[in-house]
Design a protein around this motif. Structure first.
Motif, PDB file in Angstrom:
ATOM      1  N   ASP A 165      -9.775 -35.931 -31.487  1.00 53.98           N
ATOM      2  CA  ASP A 165      -9.949 -36.673 -32.779  1.00 53.98           C
ATOM      3  C   ASP A 165      -9.157 -36.127 -33.844  1.00 53.98           C
ATOM      4  OD1 ASP A 165     -11.545 -38.353 -31.556  1.00 53.98           O
ATOM      5  OD2 ASP A 165     -13.374 -37.510 -32.200  1.00 53.98           O
ATOM      6  N   ALA A 166      -8.896 -34.558 -33.816  1.00 54.39           N
ATOM      7  CA  ALA A 166      -8.236 -34.021 -34.796  1.00 54.39           C
ATOM      8  C   ALA A 166      -6.702 -34.259 -34.636  1.00 54.39           C
ATOM      9  CB  ALA A 166      -8.162 -32.500 -34.713  1.00 54.39           C
ATOM     10  N   ARG A 167      -6.350 -34.587 -33.410  1.00 59.08           N
ATOM     11  CA  ARG A 167      -4.747 -34.871 -33.365  1.00 59.08           C
ATOM     12  C   ARG A 167      -4.501 -36.557 -34.054  1.00 59.08           C
ATOM     13  NH1 ARG A 167      -5.252 -31.989 -28.455  1.00 59.08           N
ATOM     14  NH2 ARG A 167      -5.557 -34.169 -27.290  1.00 59.08           N
ATOM     15  N   LEU A 168      -5.617 -37.131 -33.623  1.00 56.62           N
ATOM     16  CA  LEU A 168      -5.524 -38.476 -34.133  1.00 56.62           C
ATOM     17  C   LEU A 168      -5.611 -38.556 -35.592  1.00 56.62           C
ATOM     18  CD1 LEU A 168      -5.159 -41.445 -33.361  1.00 56.62           C
ATOM     19  CD2 LEU A 168      -7.638 -41.633 -32.975  1.00 56.62           C
ATOM     20  N   GLU A 169      -6.667 -37.793 -36.227  1.00 56.02           N
ATOM     21  CA  GLU A 169      -6.766 -37.749 -37.571  1.00 56.02           C
ATOM     22  C   GLU A 169      -5.407 -37.293 -38.326  1.00 56.02           C
ATOM     23  OE1 GLU A 169     -10.003 -35.981 -39.869  1.00 56.02           O
ATOM     24  OE2 GLU A 169     -11.318 -36.003 -38.012  1.00 56.02           O
ATOM     25  N   ALA A 170      -4.934 -36.328 -37.836  1.00 50.46           N
ATOM     26  CA  ALA A 170      -3.734 -35.663 -38.225  1.00 50.46           C
ATOM     27  C   ALA A 170      -2.428 -36.902 -38.187  1.00 50.46           C
ATOM     28  CB  ALA A 170      -3.027 -34.498 -37.614  1.00 50.46           C
ATOM     29  N   LEU A 171      -2.564 -37.636 -37.218  1.00 54.91           N
ATOM     30  CA  LEU A 171      -1.459 -38.755 -36.965  1.00 54.91           C
ATOM     31  C   LEU A 171      -1.713 -39.916 -37.838  1.00 54.91           C
ATOM     32  CD1 LEU A 171       0.722 -40.105 -35.211  1.00 54.91           C
ATOM     33  CD2 LEU A 171      -1.008 -40.935 -33.802  1.00 54.91           C
ATOM     34  N   VAL A 173      -3.324 -39.466 -40.798  1.00 52.26           N
ATOM     35  CA  VAL A 173      -2.952 -38.906 -42.368  1.00 52.26           C
ATOM     36  C   VAL A 173      -1.319 -39.073 -42.414  1.00 52.26           C
ATOM     37  CG1 VAL A 173      -3.012 -37.132 -43.689  1.00 52.26           C
ATOM     38  CG2 VAL A 173      -5.064 -37.875 -42.465  1.00 52.26           C
ATOM     39  N   ASP A 174      -0.499 -38.831 -41.519  1.00 50.70           N
ATOM     40  CA  ASP A 174       0.804 -38.647 -41.443  1.00 50.70           C
ATOM     41  C   ASP A 174       1.149 -39.973 -41.795  1.00 50.70           C
ATOM     42  OD1 ASP A 174       1.267 -35.900 -41.364  1.00 50.70           O
ATOM     43  OD2 ASP A 174       1.540 -36.140 -39.263  1.00 50.70           O
ATOM     44  N   ALA A 175       0.780 -40.932 -41.008  1.00 49.86           N
ATOM     45  CA  ALA A 175       1.197 -42.443 -41.110  1.00 49.86           C
ATOM     46  C   ALA A 175       0.821 -42.845 -42.666  1.00 49.86           C
ATOM     47  CB  ALA A 175       0.447 -43.391 -40.043  1.00 49.86           C
ATOM     48  N   LEU A 176      -0.276 -42.504 -42.959  1.00 53.78           N
ATOM     49  CA  LEU A 176      -0.689 -42.980 -44.427  1.00 53.78           C
ATOM     50  C   LEU A 176       0.292 -42.421 -45.432  1.00 53.78           C
ATOM     51  CD1 LEU A 176      -4.369 -42.998 -44.068  1.00 53.78           C
ATOM     52  CD2 LEU A 176      -3.205 -45.012 -44.199  1.00 53.78           C
ATOM     53  N   VAL A 229     -14.738 -40.337 -42.458  1.00 55.99           N
ATOM     54  CA  VAL A 229     -13.648 -39.292 -43.287  1.00 55.99           C
ATOM     55  C   VAL A 229     -12.658 -39.160 -42.290  1.00 55.99           C
ATOM     56  CG1 VAL A 229     -15.278 -37.492 -42.437  1.00 55.99           C
ATOM     57  CG2 VAL A 229     -13.661 -36.983 -44.244  1.00 55.99           C
ATOM     58  N   LEU A 230     -11.399 -38.975 -42.660  1.00 53.15           N
ATOM     59  CA  LEU A 230     -10.230 -38.529 -42.035  1.00 53.15           C
ATOM     60  C   LEU A 230      -9.773 -37.126 -42.914  1.00 53.15           C
ATOM     61  CD1 LEU A 230      -8.416 -41.586 -41.367  1.00 53.15           C
ATOM     62  CD2 LEU A 230      -9.856 -40.311 -39.760  1.00 53.15           C
ATOM     63  N   ALA A 231      -9.368 -36.375 -42.314  1.00 51.94           N
ATOM     64  CA  ALA A 231      -8.878 -35.064 -42.807  1.00 51.94           C
ATOM     65  C   ALA A 231      -7.592 -34.354 -42.160  1.00 51.94           C
ATOM     66  CB  ALA A 231      -9.838 -33.957 -43.457  1.00 51.94           C
ATOM     67  N   GLY A 232      -6.738 -33.991 -42.990  1.00 49.64           N
ATOM     68  CA  GLY A 232      -5.654 -33.317 -42.395  1.00 49.64           C
ATOM     69  C   GLY A 232      -4.843 -32.558 -43.295  1.00 49.64           C
ATOM     70  N   MET A 233      -4.198 -31.318 -42.780  1.00 45.66           N
ATOM     71  CA  MET A 233      -3.191 -30.384 -43.638  1.00 45.66           C
ATOM     72  C   MET A 233      -1.777 -31.214 -43.700  1.00 45.66           C
ATOM     73  SD  MET A 233      -4.987 -28.277 -44.836  1.00 45.66           S
ATOM     74  CE  MET A 233      -3.768 -27.187 -45.386  1.00 45.66           C
ATOM     75  N   GLY A 235       1.265 -29.361 -45.243  1.00 46.15           N
ATOM     76  CA  GLY A 235       1.671 -27.999 -45.791  1.00 46.15           C
ATOM     77  C   GLY A 235       0.692 -27.227 -46.662  1.00 46.15           C
ATOM     78  N   ASP A 236       0.825 -26.985 -47.825  1.00 52.01           N
ATOM     79  CA  ASP A 236      -0.205 -26.232 -48.515  1.00 52.01           C
ATOM     80  C   ASP A 236      -1.463 -27.231 -48.831  1.00 52.01           C
ATOM     81  OD1 ASP A 236       1.212 -27.277 -50.317  1.00 52.01           O
ATOM     82  OD2 ASP A 236       1.574 -25.628 -51.460  1.00 52.01           O
ATOM     83  N   ARG A 237      -1.645 -28.248 -48.661  1.00 47.42           N
ATOM     84  CA  ARG A 237      -2.433 -29.164 -49.276  1.00 47.42           C
ATOM     85  C   ARG A 237      -3.337 -30.034 -48.294  1.00 47.42           C
ATOM     86  NH1 ARG A 237       2.370 -32.827 -51.035  1.00 47.42           N
ATOM     87  NH2 ARG A 237       2.938 -33.791 -49.096  1.00 47.42           N
ATOM     88  N   VAL A 238      -4.483 -30.334 -48.614  1.00 47.28           N
ATOM     89  CA  VAL A 238      -5.175 -31.066 -47.592  1.00 47.28           C
ATOM     90  C   VAL A 238      -5.578 -32.517 -48.303  1.00 47.28           C
ATOM     91  CG1 VAL A 238      -7.297 -30.579 -48.885  1.00 47.28           C
ATOM     92  CG2 VAL A 238      -7.539 -31.137 -46.582  1.00 47.28           C
ATOM     93  N   ILE A 239      -5.437 -33.477 -47.306  1.00 49.37           N
ATOM     94  CA  ILE A 239      -5.566 -34.741 -47.449  1.00 49.37           C
ATOM     95  C   ILE A 239      -6.787 -35.328 -47.003  1.00 49.37           C
ATOM     96  CG2 ILE A 239      -4.440 -37.213 -47.560  1.00 49.37           C
ATOM     97  CD1 ILE A 239      -1.892 -35.865 -47.658  1.00 49.37           C
ATOM     98  N   VAL A 240      -7.789 -35.866 -47.818  1.00 49.47           N
ATOM     99  CA  VAL A 240      -9.038 -36.455 -47.104  1.00 49.47           C
ATOM    100  C   VAL A 240      -9.059 -38.025 -47.443  1.00 49.47           C
ATOM    101  CG1 VAL A 240     -11.634 -36.217 -47.340  1.00 49.47           C
ATOM    102  CG2 VAL A 240     -10.029 -34.198 -47.513  1.00 49.47           C
TER     103      VAL A 240
END
Length: 412
Positions: A165-171, A173-176, A229-233, A235-240
């Protein structure tokens, strides 16, 4: 030889009488294995409503697990010196990994209870004369091992699911963030249980000392409030990305959803993107929020959290084409289309330090006329010229609008 002596294999010697009793119990158990498995499945059908509601395929797998559990118990009971039973392989190894998604841990515990009840209710019949207590103790020990093994299986499945789930969330967030609007985003979101709209993006920084657990805390707090909720890092920022709860309604809904989460971000600005109605449009909200975070330092007195739309001037100056276009379309174009008096009045007013009297003298009108026109400008644009922040937004919008028109008009 004393009954406590050891044999060549190093195992305790069992007295002949006890060994004979166990051997006879084993024979009785082996003859009854099929019957016990069938009885366990029948008992589950009658007692467990969730079992009756399962698909035929999943019911057959659960039945196979029950049969395997009985067979594994008999095999283990046959050799008392073997140690702990290999429950994971012998029992649960018969079922596919996907079964852990169809059957919860609580349901597994219910299933174990049913199987054990079936065996315990027939101890007097299954055990050889004098072996009743021996069989009961073995059943209790085996039940404990099955419970421990079940917990381990579900813990491993949860750990693997959490990592996936964490990997999919990061994916996602990257796509968005990269503007990916493929329909596959809906499938990815659905696999994480995403169902809620509207959707809003939030971004901010994290303090170094709290970075490790901050994402989990943000997810937990958002889910407790009823949001997806989706959350991912990044760089130095978090995107939710929040799918807002149906309890969060009204024009202030995005800010109302985000305010309880602000304390979990680090120091510095927290920017909220515009609400959108579909997952594949969420990239617009993410990009706006990230753009706002980059440019928020230009407005030190910005509220926390702050809407990305309230940072349009800073985003425009920082080079965001979406912000420039939005300022021109929402501020400059309505003023231009309303006629030259409003636009001319605003230009003169801003150039003369927001003075009503100076503006009236330059335009040869009464100050009340200037006051009326300024009120109309506020109604059309949502920004009051007499307000310091409003004047700044209007000045940037007029500048961008005139630049856009000059580029669109060919020179002689």
């Amino acid at each position: 030889m004393d009954s406590t002596d050891q044999n060549a294999a190093g195992e305790p010697q069992v007295p002949n009488s006890e060994r004979d009793v166990r051997a006879e119990t084993v024979r009785r158990l082996e003859r009854a294995m099929g019957e016990l498995g069938t009885a366990a499945v029948a008992r589950m059908e009658s007692r467990l409503s969730w079992f009756r509601q399962m698909s035929a395929e999943d019911r057959s797998w659960v039945g196979l697990v029950a049969q395997s559990g009985v067979a594994a118990f008999v095999d283990w009971f046959k050799t008392p010196g073997r140690g702990r039973p290999a429950i994971t392989v012998e029992v649960f190894g018969t079922a596919p990994r996907e079964l852990t998604r169809s059957v919860t841990l609580q349901q597994t515990v219910d299933m174990i209870r049913v199987v054990i009840d079936v065996v315990e209710n027939r101890v007097e019949e299954l055990a050889a004369p004098g072996g009743e207590q021996q069989l009961r103790e073995a059943v209790l020990r085996y039940t404990r091992e099955v419970a421990f093994s079940s917990a381990k299986i579900y813990a491993r499945a949860a750990e693997a699911r959490g990592a996936w789930d964490a990997r999919l969330e990061a994916l996602i967030v990257d796509a968005l963030l990269n503007g990916d609007s493929e329909q596959g985003l809906h499938a990815w979101g659905a696999s994480l249980g995403w169902t809620r709209t509207p959707i809003v993006a939030v971004t901010g920084g994290l303090d170094e000392e709290s970075e490790s657990g901050a994402l989990d805390d943000l997810r937990s707090a958002a889910r407790r409030a009823g949001h997806d909720v989706l959350a991912g890092m990044q760089g130095d920022r978090v995107i939710v990305v929040l799918g807002m709860s149906e309890k969060t309604t009204g024009d202030d809904a995005p800010m109302a959803a985000v305010r309880p989460l602000v304390g979990m971000f680090g120091s510095g600005p927290v920017v909220v993107g515009p609400a959108v109605t579909e997952m594949h449009s969420a990239s617009d909200s993410v990009r706006a929020a990230v753009s706002g975070l980059r440019s928020a330092t230009a407005w030190p007195d910005a509220p926390r959290p702050v809407l990305a739309e309230d940072l349009l001037p800073e985003r425009s100056l920082e080079g965001d084409p979406d912000a420039r276009r939005q300022l021109v379309e929402e501020v400059y174009v309505p003023l231009r289309d309303a006629g030259s008096p409003l636009l001319d009045t605003l230009s003169v007013y801003l150039e003369h330090a927001s003075s009503l009297e100076a503006t009236a003298r330059m335009l040869f009108v009464h100050p009340n006329t200037v006051r009326y026109r300024l009120g109309r400008i506020g109604e059309l644009t949502g920004h009051m010229p007499a307000d310091g922040r409003g004047a700044f937004v209007l000045r940037v919008a007029i500048t961008l609008g005139r630049l856009a028109e000059s580029k669109a008009t060919p020179t002689e």
